[in-house]
Structure formats: structure tokens, C-alpha cells
Design a protein around this motif. Sequence first.
Motif, mmCIF file in Angstrom:
data_model
loop_
_atom_site.group_PDB
_atom_site.id
_atom_site.type_symbol
_atom_site.label_atom_id
_atom_site.label_comp_id
_atom_site.label_asym_id
_atom_site.label_seq_id
_atom_site.Cartn_x
_atom_site.Cartn_y
_atom_site.Cartn_z
ATOM 1 N N GLN A 80 0.877 -1.256 0.012
ATOM 2 C CA GLN A 80 -0.074 0.013 0.024
ATOM 3 C C GLN A 80 0.794 1.378 0.007
ATOM 4 N N ARG A 81 0.589 2.016 -1.012
ATOM 5 C CA ARG A 81 1.421 3.332 -1.118
ATOM 6 C C ARG A 81 0.398 4.441 -1.232
ATOM 7 N N TYR A 82 0.759 5.618 -0.179
ATOM 8 C CA TYR A 82 -0.157 6.800 -0.102
ATOM 9 C C TYR A 82 0.809 7.913 -0.173
ATOM 10 N N ARG A 83 0.349 9.042 -0.838
ATOM 11 C CA ARG A 83 1.160 10.246 -0.980
ATOM 12 C C ARG A 83 0.179 11.516 -1.125
ATOM 13 N N VAL A 84 0.505 12.337 -0.445
ATOM 14 C CA VAL A 84 -0.105 14.053 -0.582
ATOM 15 C C VAL A 84 0.770 14.815 -0.788
ATOM 16 N N ASP A 85 0.653 15.705 -2.033
ATOM 17 C CA ASP A 85 1.616 16.863 -2.283
ATOM 18 C C ASP A 85 0.879 18.105 -2.228
ATOM 19 N N VAL A 86 1.260 19.021 -1.537
ATOM 20 C CA VAL A 86 0.571 20.328 -1.474
ATOM 21 C C VAL A 86 1.596 21.376 -2.139
ATOM 22 N N TYR A 87 1.135 21.981 -3.115
ATOM 23 C CA TYR A 87 2.087 22.962 -3.516
ATOM 24 C C TYR A 87 1.558 24.189 -4.236
ATOM 25 N N ARG A 88 2.349 25.092 -4.405
ATOM 26 C CA ARG A 88 1.921 26.406 -5.028
ATOM 27 C C ARG A 88 2.693 26.687 -6.125
ATOM 28 N N GLY A 89 2.412 26.529 -7.472
ATOM 29 C CA GLY A 89 2.852 26.643 -8.537
ATOM 30 C C GLY A 89 4.252 25.912 -8.645
ATOM 31 N N LYS B 235 6.630 23.276 -2.135
ATOM 32 C CA LYS B 235 5.906 22.021 -2.167
ATOM 33 C C LYS B 235 6.082 21.405 -0.919
ATOM 34 N N VAL B 236 4.980 20.818 -0.135
ATOM 35 C CA VAL B 236 4.921 20.005 1.048
ATOM 36 C C VAL B 236 4.544 18.625 0.738
ATOM 37 N N TYR B 237 5.115 17.577 1.232
ATOM 38 C CA TYR B 237 4.462 16.192 0.678
ATOM 39 C C TYR B 237 4.754 15.399 1.880
ATOM 40 N N GLY B 238 3.982 14.216 1.945
ATOM 41 C CA GLY B 238 4.065 13.273 2.804
ATOM 42 C C GLY B 238 3.614 11.962 2.042
ATOM 43 N N LYS B 239 4.391 10.688 2.390
ATOM 44 C CA LYS B 239 4.453 9.404 1.850
ATOM 45 C C LYS B 239 4.297 8.635 2.730
ATOM 46 N N TYR B 240 3.423 7.410 2.556
ATOM 47 C CA TYR B 240 3.606 6.245 3.355
ATOM 48 C C TYR B 240 3.476 4.949 2.712
ATOM 49 N N HIS B 241 4.292 4.103 3.018
ATOM 50 C CA HIS B 241 4.421 2.774 2.378
ATOM 51 C C HIS B 241 4.402 1.637 3.269
ATOM 52 N N ASN B 242 3.465 0.686 3.090
ATOM 53 C CA ASN B 242 3.493 -0.478 3.951
ATOM 54 C C ASN B 242 3.538 -1.807 3.000
ATOM 55 N N LEU B 243 4.449 -2.513 3.202
ATOM 56 C CA LEU B 243 4.651 -3.785 2.195
ATOM 57 C C LEU B 243 4.477 -4.973 3.512
ATOM 58 N N GLU C 83 7.386 2.373 5.756
ATOM 59 C CA GLU C 83 8.107 3.518 5.497
ATOM 60 C C GLU C 83 7.411 4.888 5.648
ATOM 61 N N THR C 84 7.765 5.672 6.364
ATOM 62 C CA THR C 84 7.202 6.958 6.303
ATOM 63 C C THR C 84 7.985 8.255 6.061
ATOM 64 N N VAL C 85 7.802 9.253 5.005
ATOM 65 C CA VAL C 85 8.621 10.101 4.590
ATOM 66 C C VAL C 85 7.536 11.445 4.676
ATOM 67 N N PHE C 86 8.326 12.590 5.174
ATOM 68 C CA PHE C 86 7.830 14.183 5.172
ATOM 69 C C PHE C 86 8.803 14.711 4.535
#
Length: 661
Positions: free
Chosen positions: A470-479, A483-491, A509-512
Motif C-alpha cells: 500500500q502506498r499513499y502520498r499527498v503533495d501540497v504545492y503552489r506553482g 511543495k510540502v509532501y508526505g508519503k507512506y508505504h506498507n509492504l 516507511e514514512t517520509v515527510f
Amino acid sequence: MFRPRNNAIVLLGVGALALLPTEAKLAEIAPFRITDIEAELALSYFFDEYITDTDTENTYRTGSTFQEQLDILVRSYIYHPNLVQLDFGGGPVFLQNSYDSDILNRSTNEQFFNFHAKANILKEKDYPLTLYYDRSFSSSSPAVQDRMLLERNRYGLDFSLKQPFLMAPLFNLSLSTFQTDGGNVQRTVDESTDQASLTLTTDFGTYGDGSIGYYWTKEHSSSGSRGLPITPTTRTTNNLNIQTRHMFGDRRQILVNNHVSYKKQDNLPSLEEFWFRPSANWTHSDNLTSYYRYSFRDWTTEQTDSQTNLLDLGVSHYRFDKRLQISADTKIQDYQTEGYQQNFYSGSLSLSYLQEFSLFNVQYSADWTIDKTDRKSATTETPVFAERHILNNTTPISLSRKYVVAGSVKVLNLSSTQVYVENADYRLIISGDTTQIQRIPTGNISDGEEIQVNYSFETGGTAAFTSLSQRYRVDVYRGQYIKVYGKYHNLERSLDSGDPTLPLNSIKETVFGLNFDIPFWDTWAFGGSGEVQDYEDEIIPYKGTRYSAYLQMPTPMNGRLRIYGDRQIIDKQNTPEDIDLTRWGLRYSSSPWRRTTMTINVVDEEDVGGTRIRSNTSASLRFDWAIRQLNLSADARYNSDSIDASERERTRFNITLSRRF
């Protein structure tokens, strides 16, 4: 009454005129005519210095070269420019060399002669022929080698048919030979390569095209470092490639590619390989696409037979002006080699959605994959031959396979004439399931050299297991500015049957992170990035932090300066081979005067996280000035590599003044 010789000359001239356009027959005919003479005079000075420090010795070597070179090129033709165009010329090369080291001191004064010749026959016809020969001498410094005196010889021919006759495919024949000889106190170069190629191509108009190519290469090498034994090697390679491209449908919306290849190599390593790779891409509509790929590979390497079948199918659907993308994919793979077989099945679904707001945008992404692996192993290890890597300064490079068998690694140069020595030329870094190769600066491997590695890896035993990712990612950016992002991966892997000898290794794995690039005051800019990572698995979990920043500003003399810094910290459990890297640098470019350019690059890095401290410092300066036919170029470089007390410094400088006439 004409003599036989005169008859032959007349008939040759009449035959040549028959091949020329009508307008050309009206032109004045001359048996030989010079159309242009070009000349270039170049004066160069080279300086190269090495300083080596180890726990037991300190060595140095310094070399300098003055080089004067004159090249004259005569452009001409026989009877008509469209019949035979001739370029020939050359000139003397004078070299004054001096060499000084802790064990040797010498100087030489040498003269050589370069020669160039090329004949373009019927260049404007549909069946041109080119013959060429080139011989050159230089005190050169290839990208990763020390300065050395080299003699290069190259000759061959090219013949082609530019247009088809009676729907026959286009044709091209090429034959060539390359020879390089020379060296210096540290390295010797003795290489030759014979090549032949024959290609046929055809055009199906708007429906596609195709080609068939046969390539033959024979390589011989006796090159290498004088510090190690050299074993001459010879390798012959035959390649056959067939490619077709077809388009179907009223809108040509279906693209089908086929690629068939056969390769046979007799040595270093021995290899016989057959590869068949058809694929199709179908654009059903503006919002629906799909692809279909199949790959079959059968190969034998050093008496080890292997075979792979892979089927990959996928479809993508777009909605809401393509802000929403839904994709599905399935893969089926079968891999077999002696004593080992693995079947793999997987299916995946991914979603991506872009939500737009007045001040920022948000990109949501998710991916779910389920796969099943069925592995049958009658052997504990499998060999890998001639895996290629490039070793730059002291940066470690990871081998592609996990769980490398201890003592199985063998590192060779690219021509296989030399076997490098562990802990003298390179060191192995074992960190969990990963093995890395690190160049030792005082060894025989040159900075930036491409090497090949033979080794074996553990197969992991017989087992069947299921994986859910399972992989989830959120990117918040302006132009493009922030950009601010967060990622989560579970295998998660679960054992279905069997008795594996290696961990299945579930992962979480968790990444900010943050990226920003902010321009201001016209050409000023400030930016950077930051990332925090938490990685958990059964073998070597770690926590990592990375951040960087830069400042870019204008300078006088139409210049631009960029200063940057990086920091990377990776704290690994169960191993002392951590990473604690600090890097900073600057890049500067300008035009200090009219018709001049100048660039400066400086980089300094140090990694104190592992069991051995490594560092690298490099600096370079490039200056160019040109006015009409007069050119001046200067290049200076400094590099220092070290691993603990093993350090090598290199300083290079060259300046060249040339004038074309």
C-alpha cells in the motif's frame, strides 16, 4: 590512334559524365581541382601532478608537456564535385615532455605527423560511398585517465542506398578499424577494434517502418595499469536486431512495436542471447488508453542457461479534465535458471486526483498491489557475470543483487585484462542485505572508470509467499515555488509454504518533505529542501534526515553565482556503516569581457558516518576567448580523494592558443 592507356582514361571520363546531372556536363571539366585550403596552428601547455599519501609511504609525480601542432586540410574534387570529393591533409606535432617523481626523472623531445584523408564518391547520388583514414598523435588526457602519449589510427568505409529500388529496403554497409597505442609511466594502452555493420530499413508510409541490422565486432586489448599483471584479451560479438513499427486504426490509434534480437559473444563473458519483445499502445479515446507488453529472453552465460517470460498489461482512464487518473496493471513473470525457478503474479490499482484551490493545489495518490511469488530452489546461490558500474571518487556503488555471497566478488576492468585487488584497489561495504563497492583513491582504479563485477548471490531457498503493498502520498504545492509532501508505504509479506533461508522482509516507511524555490529581486533566488524518513524492515531499519539550501545571485561582469549546501544523516541499526555526509559547493559563470566566458565549480564533501571516513574536494576553472579565427582556452582542475589515511591529490592545468587560416 589512341594508346590503350589513353583509351581507358577517355572511357572513364565519359562514364563519370554519364552519372552527373545534365547541368554538370556543361560545366568546365578539370581532372583535379583544389577548392579550399584550411589550416590551424595550436600551441598548448599541459601540467599534471599527483600526490599520494598512505600509512606507509608518500609518493608524487609531476608531468608537463608543451605541444605545438599544425594541421593543414586540402579540400578538392576529381572531375566534378558530385563525382569524387577529396579531403586530405595533416601536419607535424612537436612534444616536449618532462616527468619527475620520487623514483624517476626524465625529459623527451619528440616529433610526429598527423594524417587525414577522406573521399566522398557520388555524394549526391542515391548510392554514395565514403572512404576514410585518420592517424593522430597527441599528449592527451582522456576523461578518467592520466595524461599519456597516444597514437590513434582509424580507417574504413561507408556505403549506402538512399532510396529504394522496386520497393527494396534502404541499405547501409559500414566497415571500420580503430587502433590506439601508447601510455605513460602508470598505464599502458594497446587496443584495437574491428567493426562491420549491415542495416536494411524500409518504410511502410503512414503505417510504420522496419529495420534489420547485423553488427560484428572484434576487440583486442592489452591495456591496463602497470601496477598489476596484464592478460591480453580478445572478444568477438555478433548482433542481429530486427525492429518493426506498425500503426492501425482510422486514427492510427494503435501502435504496435516488435523487437527481435540475437547476440553471441565468445568471451568475457561468453554469452548467447535471444530476445523477443512485442508491445502495443492503444489510445481508445482522449480519456482511455491501454498497453500490452510481452518479453521473452533466453540466454546462456558461462554455461549457465536462463529463461524469462514476462507479460504486462495495463489500462488508464481519465476523468474531470484529466484531474483524476485511474490505472490498473497486471504482471505475470516466469524466471528459470539452473537449479532455480521463480513464478511471479501481481495486480495493482492506482488513483491520482488533483484538487485545485485559489492559493494552492493538492495532489492525492494511492497505489495498492498484491502479488504472489512461488520460488523453487535446488541451489543455494546463483552467479552474476559482467555487471557494470562506474566508480566516481570515493562514492560507494551498490551491486544490483541482494545477499551477495561472501568471497564471491571479482572486480575487473572493462576489457578484462586485469583483476583488481580488494582492500588495495577497492573495498567492499556490507550493510544488511546490500553490498557496495568503494574505490580506494591510491589504488589502480582511475577516478570515473567503468568496471565489471562477477559475483554470486543467495537464492533464498524454496518458498511461496504473498505480498500486499500500500502506498499513499499527498503533495501540497503552489506553482513551482513551494511543495510540502508526505508519503507512506506498507509492504506485508506472509509465508504460504516452504522453508525460506532468507527473511521475507516486510517494510513500513514514512517520509515527510519540503521543497521550495523562491525567486526575488529579478535574478536572485533562494531555495532548498528537507526530508525526514523512518524506514522499518526485518534486516536493516534506519532513520534518515536530508536537507539542503542554495542562494543564487547576480554578480558584476554579467555573472551568476550559486552557493549551495547539503546534509544527509542516515542512522542504520545492526550495522556501523551509517551515513553522515556534509557537502557544500559553488557554481559561478560570467562573461568578464566581450567574447569571453568563464565558469568555476567547487565541491567539498565529507562522510564521517561509516567505519572509514571518506572525503572529496574538487575545483575547476574554464576560460574561453575567441576573436575571429583566434581562440584561447584554459582549463584548470583540482581533485582530492581520501579514505582515512589513504589520500590522492591531482592538479591539472592546460592552456591552448589556436589560429585558423
